[in-house]
Design a protein around this motif. Sequence first.
Motif, PDB file in Angstrom:
ATOM      1  N   PRO A  92      17.861   1.773  -3.442  1.00 34.56           N
ATOM      2  CA  PRO A  92      17.647   3.052  -4.115  1.00 34.56           C
ATOM      3  C   PRO A  92      18.313   4.189  -3.364  1.00 34.56           C
ATOM      4  CG  PRO A  92      15.638   2.355  -2.989  1.00 34.56           C
ATOM      5  CD  PRO A  92      16.671   1.304  -2.715  1.00 34.56           C
ATOM      6  N   PRO A 102      10.590   2.067   7.882  1.00 31.29           N
ATOM      7  CA  PRO A 102      10.695   1.779   9.314  1.00 31.29           C
ATOM      8  C   PRO A 102      10.206   2.934  10.176  1.00 31.29           C
ATOM      9  CG  PRO A 102      12.802   2.503   8.465  1.00 31.29           C
ATOM     10  CD  PRO A 102      11.868   2.444   7.287  1.00 31.29           C
ATOM     11  N   ALA A 117       0.830  -1.206   0.000  1.00 29.06           N
ATOM     12  CA  ALA A 117       0.000   0.000   0.000  1.00 29.06           C
ATOM     13  C   ALA A 117       0.864   1.256   0.000  1.00 29.06           C
ATOM     14  CB  ALA A 117      -0.926   0.005   1.222  1.00 29.06           C
ATOM     15  N   ARG A 123      10.666   6.211  -7.687  1.00 32.19           N
ATOM     16  CA  ARG A 123       9.966   5.004  -7.213  1.00 32.19           C
ATOM     17  C   ARG A 123       9.515   4.138  -8.393  1.00 32.19           C
ATOM     18  NH1 ARG A 123       8.475   8.840  -3.226  1.00 32.19           N
ATOM     19  NH2 ARG A 123       8.979   8.103  -1.121  1.00 32.19           N
ATOM     20  N   ASP A 140       1.692  -7.479  10.131  1.00 28.52           N
ATOM     21  CA  ASP A 140       2.738  -6.610  10.670  1.00 28.52           C
ATOM     22  C   ASP A 140       4.059  -7.356  10.543  1.00 28.52           C
ATOM     23  OD1 ASP A 140       4.537  -5.109  12.120  1.00 28.52           O
ATOM     24  OD2 ASP A 140       3.103  -4.629  13.718  1.00 28.52           O
TER      25      ASP A 140
END
Length: 217
Positions: A143, A71, A15, A168, A48
């Motif tokens: 990246p 994170p 997502a 992205r 999770d």
Amino acid sequence: VKPSHPARFLVVGGAGRTGRRVVDRLRASGHQAVVASRRAGRVGEAFDLSTASPELPIFDGHDGYVVSVEPPTDPVGAEALLHHGVAAAATAAARRDVPIVVVSQIYLTRPGALPGMEDITRSRARGERAVRESGARYGIIRPGWLHDDPTPGARVEQGDTGDGRTSREMVADACVHILLHRGPFGVTFELFDDTSPVEWPTALRALVPDADPRPAT
Ligand SMILES: NC(=O)c1ccc[n+]([C@@H]2O[C@H](COP(=O)([O-])OP(=O)(O)OC[C@H]3O[C@@H](n4cnc5c(N)ncnc54)[C@H](OP(=O)(O)O)[C@@H]3O)[C@@H](O)[C@H]2O)c1
């Protein structure tokens, strides 16, 4: 052209801004993409990664995984997600003999050069290492500084010496190319914006494989 045998991929962080581009590309290629998100319901399966273990059923029934997770800023949370969570996903991939592509970052081998981000950088480095040691077929993409602007192309590097911005879109392209073309695996590489379009097969075939972290038996 739709594939004759659609595959099914688990996208952890699907997502998110990079993850959703991976999902879009997989679906546009005629494959299934299952989004794993902490937010249950509409977007996908509740999950999770920071508390995950390899035997969880969510890891069953896929042809490969992508992990693209941002994170938290606290060191304990970053370690749980980027080290232990990523390690669990890699072990899950190894046990089920499916490939895993992990979105990482530059500066992992020079954490002191990113003041204020050392904890995250070190946790991510431990996660990368766990992926290499898991026995899974893997690709690790590092990246630079991510953005959503239009970009003409990308450049692949190895050795973690560079710095720069990375679209992205290009990260998602690289993830999907590795999954759908089944490799190259066992590689870690940086990805930066460039002025000319990237030829993924050529660029990725030229990568030097990582040294095997497992001692010879
Ligand atoms: N920002 C940069 O310049 C930069 C540079 C290099 C590398 N990176 C890395 O590149 C990757 C993609 O970045 P991005 O900006 O596209 O990401 P993003 O939009 O921030 O999305 C990251 C996703 O991480 C997921 N996530 C966070 N904690 C999770 C957990 N415990 N379990 C499962 N999912 C979790 C979130 O999903 P839910 O909220 O749906 O759970 C979110 O959708 C990340 O790993 C990022 O750290 C970023």
